[in-house]
Design a protein around this motif. Structure first.
Motif, PDB file in Angstrom:
ATOM      1  N   UNK A 136       0.852  -1.188   0.000  1.00  0.00           N
ATOM      2  CA  UNK A 136       0.000   0.000   0.000  1.00  0.00           C
ATOM      3  C   UNK A 136       0.890   1.241   0.000  1.00  0.00           C
ATOM      4  N   UNK A 137       0.315   2.358  -0.438  1.00  0.00           N
ATOM      5  CA  UNK A 137       0.984   3.637  -0.248  1.00  0.00           C
ATOM      6  C   UNK A 137       0.823   4.011   1.218  1.00  0.00           C
ATOM      7  N   UNK A 138       1.939   4.205   1.911  1.00  0.00           N
ATOM      8  CA  UNK A 138       1.896   4.429   3.351  1.00  0.00           C
ATOM      9  C   UNK A 138       1.779   5.917   3.644  1.00  0.00           C
ATOM     10  N   UNK A 139       0.749   6.265   4.401  1.00  0.00           N
ATOM     11  CA  UNK A 139       0.567   7.632   4.860  1.00  0.00           C
ATOM     12  C   UNK A 139       0.712   7.638   6.379  1.00  0.00           C
ATOM     13  N   UNK A 140       1.350   8.677   6.898  1.00  0.00           N
ATOM     14  CA  UNK A 140       1.619   8.714   8.335  1.00  0.00           C
ATOM     15  C   UNK A 140       0.352   8.672   9.170  1.00  0.00           C
ATOM     16  N   UNK A 141      -0.742   9.208   8.643  1.00  0.00           N
ATOM     17  CA  UNK A 141      -1.975   9.213   9.425  1.00  0.00           C
ATOM     18  C   UNK A 141      -2.454   7.791   9.731  1.00  0.00           C
ATOM     19  N   UNK A 200       7.099   6.123   3.227  1.00  0.00           N
ATOM     20  CA  UNK A 200       5.959   7.008   3.493  1.00  0.00           C
ATOM     21  C   UNK A 200       5.752   7.983   2.334  1.00  0.00           C
ATOM     22  N   UNK A 201       4.522   8.131   1.944  1.00  0.00           N
ATOM     23  CA  UNK A 201       4.172   9.044   0.856  1.00  0.00           C
ATOM     24  C   UNK A 201       4.159  10.478   1.377  1.00  0.00           C
ATOM     25  N   UNK A 202       4.986  11.325   0.765  1.00  0.00           N
ATOM     26  CA  UNK A 202       5.053  12.734   1.153  1.00  0.00           C
ATOM     27  C   UNK A 202       4.930  13.619  -0.082  1.00  0.00           C
ATOM     28  N   UNK A 203       3.953  13.298  -0.947  1.00  0.00           N
ATOM     29  CA  UNK A 203       3.761  14.107  -2.148  1.00  0.00           C
ATOM     30  C   UNK A 203       2.854  15.297  -1.852  1.00  0.00           C
ATOM     31  N   UNK A 204       2.495  16.017  -2.894  1.00  0.00           N
ATOM     32  CA  UNK A 204       1.741  17.260  -2.714  1.00  0.00           C
ATOM     33  C   UNK A 204       0.338  17.037  -2.160  1.00  0.00           C
ATOM     34  N   UNK A 205      -0.129  15.778  -2.165  1.00  0.00           N
ATOM     35  CA  UNK A 205      -1.497  15.520  -1.710  1.00  0.00           C
ATOM     36  C   UNK A 205      -1.610  15.296  -0.206  1.00  0.00           C
ATOM     37  N   UNK A 237      26.934   8.464  11.248  1.00  0.00           N
ATOM     38  CA  UNK A 237      26.972   9.066   9.910  1.00  0.00           C
ATOM     39  C   UNK A 237      25.843   8.548   9.031  1.00  0.00           C
ATOM     40  N   UNK A 238      25.559   7.242   9.101  1.00  0.00           N
ATOM     41  CA  UNK A 238      24.491   6.685   8.276  1.00  0.00           C
ATOM     42  C   UNK A 238      23.122   7.187   8.707  1.00  0.00           C
ATOM     43  N   UNK A 239      22.937   7.365  10.021  1.00  0.00           N
ATOM     44  CA  UNK A 239      21.669   7.935  10.492  1.00  0.00           C
ATOM     45  C   UNK A 239      21.517   9.367   9.994  1.00  0.00           C
ATOM     46  N   UNK A 240      22.634  10.127   9.999  1.00  0.00           N
ATOM     47  CA  UNK A 240      22.585  11.494   9.504  1.00  0.00           C
ATOM     48  C   UNK A 240      22.275  11.547   8.015  1.00  0.00           C
ATOM     49  N   UNK A 241      22.823  10.628   7.246  1.00  0.00           N
ATOM     50  CA  UNK A 241      22.500  10.584   5.821  1.00  0.00           C
ATOM     51  C   UNK A 241      21.005  10.394   5.608  1.00  0.00           C
ATOM     52  N   UNK A 242      20.410   9.550   6.472  1.00  0.00           N
ATOM     53  CA  UNK A 242      18.977   9.325   6.339  1.00  0.00           C
ATOM     54  C   UNK A 242      18.180  10.561   6.746  1.00  0.00           C
ATOM     55  N   UNK A 243      18.626  11.283   7.777  1.00  0.00           N
ATOM     56  CA  UNK A 243      17.936  12.518   8.161  1.00  0.00           C
ATOM     57  C   UNK A 243      17.912  13.493   6.985  1.00  0.00           C
ATOM     58  N   UNK A 244      19.040  13.636   6.314  1.00  0.00           N
ATOM     59  CA  UNK A 244      19.107  14.544   5.169  1.00  0.00           C
ATOM     60  C   UNK A 244      18.137  14.085   4.085  1.00  0.00           C
ATOM     61  N   UNK A 245      18.116  12.780   3.806  1.00  0.00           N
ATOM     62  CA  UNK A 245      17.214  12.247   2.793  1.00  0.00           C
ATOM     63  C   UNK A 245      15.755  12.457   3.176  1.00  0.00           C
ATOM     64  N   UNK A 246      15.444  12.212   4.456  1.00  0.00           N
ATOM     65  CA  UNK A 246      14.073  12.386   4.931  1.00  0.00           C
ATOM     66  C   UNK A 246      13.668  13.851   4.870  1.00  0.00           C
ATOM     67  N   UNK A 247      14.592  14.741   5.182  1.00  0.00           N
ATOM     68  CA  UNK A 247      14.307  16.171   5.113  1.00  0.00           C
ATOM     69  C   UNK A 247      13.978  16.597   3.693  1.00  0.00           C
ATOM     70  N   UNK A 248      14.641  16.017   2.722  1.00  0.00           N
ATOM     71  CA  UNK A 248      14.335  16.330   1.327  1.00  0.00           C
ATOM     72  C   UNK A 248      12.907  15.916   0.968  1.00  0.00           C
ATOM     73  N   UNK A 249      12.470  14.766   1.487  1.00  0.00           N
ATOM     74  CA  UNK A 249      11.118  14.305   1.168  1.00  0.00           C
ATOM     75  C   UNK A 249      10.077  15.263   1.720  1.00  0.00           C
ATOM     76  N   UNK A 250      10.323  15.812   2.911  1.00  0.00           N
ATOM     77  CA  UNK A 250       9.415  16.820   3.453  1.00  0.00           C
ATOM     78  C   UNK A 250       9.480  18.080   2.598  1.00  0.00           C
ATOM     79  N   UNK A 251      10.674  18.388   2.096  1.00  0.00           N
ATOM     80  CA  UNK A 251      10.838  19.566   1.262  1.00  0.00           C
ATOM     81  C   UNK A 251      10.039  19.522  -0.015  1.00  0.00           C
ATOM     82  N   UNK A 252       9.599  18.316  -0.428  1.00  0.00           N
ATOM     83  CA  UNK A 252       8.741  18.230  -1.603  1.00  0.00           C
ATOM     84  C   UNK A 252       7.388  18.876  -1.359  1.00  0.00           C
ATOM     85  N   UNK A 253       6.970  18.903  -0.109  1.00  0.00           N
ATOM     86  CA  UNK A 253       5.647  19.414   0.218  1.00  0.00           C
ATOM     87  C   UNK A 253       5.694  20.780   0.883  1.00  0.00           C
TER      88      UNK A 253
END
Length: 309
Positions: A136-141, A200-205, A237-253
């Motif tokens: 499924x498309x995973x939504x945080x809600x 997790x889906x973090x698109x414009x919707x 360092x690997x956890x930090x790489x993921x934080x940066x990646x996760x931050x980008x996904x939020x930046x999409x919205x």
């Protein structure tokens, strides 16, 4: 009890439930789940809590509709699970300084607490792994309570392990095997949670609540980074790489709050590029916090614990 017919839910016996088939669990879910949830809230001791939790997560969770996960399961189970973990951690920490090689009763008590905590982390990992398997498309809600609960116990575990030399006052060797197991379970739980968050889906919707929840998740992972910064450099360092990646996904919205961006840049460890933007397009799925082949180590004066992802 015959597996062809379930006993009335009002007379549930855990030993008999444990023998149920997958089909029977699916069939009896509507009547049995409310009874198990009520039983979980009212258990008298940690052992019973863990037994019911394992039955809930291993036998009935897989049969709950994805759209009902938060309302029917996570919101009902996870707050109690976090409280149970916090209570165990308090009892463990408050008694640890009295540990001695002569006090066999206290040794047994602390080891039982640690074993229960390992089992609880394993049950949480089972919840996270179940979400990983969903097509499924995973939504945080729909999994609202899961990330915050998992991150809370992960951080608490890492803090306890980090401070273990002082907490156990030179008697760490009496419980070191179980502390190692606890650390390994928390490390594995974080790895699988990062896989879920990567899906997790973090698109414009997505709605504002999902965006706010993801920013809160990022701040929680930042808190974990502050704990593990001097436990293991590769893990950090690997956890930090993921934080940066996760931050980008939020930046999409939505753009991240400036305070968060400054915090991320100022705390980026050596080996992780500070030039990497915290806004912009995400970079795909299934990277995970640890990365392929990464290892984490918790080092103490008594040696190190190494866990492979």
């Amino acid at each position: 009890m015959s597996q062809d017919r379930a006993e009335p839910a009002g007379t549930l016996v855990l030993e008999e439930l444990a023998s149920w088939s997958e089909d029977l669990c699916r069939q009896e879910l509507p009547s049995v789940l409310p009874r198990l949830l009520s039983m979980y809230q009212c258990c008298d001791n940690w052992q019973d809590h863990i037994r019911v939790l394992k039955i809930l997560t291993e036998m009935f969770l897989p049969h709950i509709n994805y759209l009902s996960l938060e309302q029917s399961f996570f919101s009902q189970v996870l707050p109690k699970t976090v409280k149970l973990f916090d209570d165990m951690m308090y009892d463990l920490s408050s008694q640890a300084r009295e540990l001695s090689s002569q006090n066999f009763e206290l040794q047994a008590t602390l080891r039982n607490i640690l074993q229960s905590m390992v089992q609880l982390l394993g049950a949480l990992k089972g919840c996270v792994q179940h979400v990983c398997t969903l097509q499924e498309s995973i939504f945080l809600e729909n999994i609202h309570s899961l990330p915050s609960s998992a991150l809370h116990v992960i951080k608490s575990t890492f803090v306890h392990c980090k401070n273990s030399d002082s907490v156990y006052s030179g008697r760490l060797h009496l419980v070191s095997d179980l502390l190692q197991a606890l650390f390994k379970e928390a490390y594995s739980l974080q790895k699988h949670l990062m896989e879920v968050l990567d899906m997790v889906c973090m698109n414009a919707s997505v709605g504002e609540e999902d965006i706010s929840d993801m920013v809160s998740v990022i701040h929680s992972v930042l808190g974990i980074c502050s704990v593990i910064s001097d436990m293991d450099q590769a893990f950090h360092a690997n956890t930090w790489k993921f934080i940066i990646k996760l931050s980008r996904s939020v930046g999409n919205s939505v753009s991240l709050p400036e305070a968060h961006t400054r915090a991320a840049c100022s705390h980026t460890p050596r080996g992780v590029s500070r030039a990497a933007p915290l806004r912009g397009r995400g970079t795909g799925h299934a990277i995970g916090a640890c990365g392929q082949g990464a290892q984490g180590q918790w080092r103490t004066s008594h040696g190190s614990v190494s866990t492979s992802c």
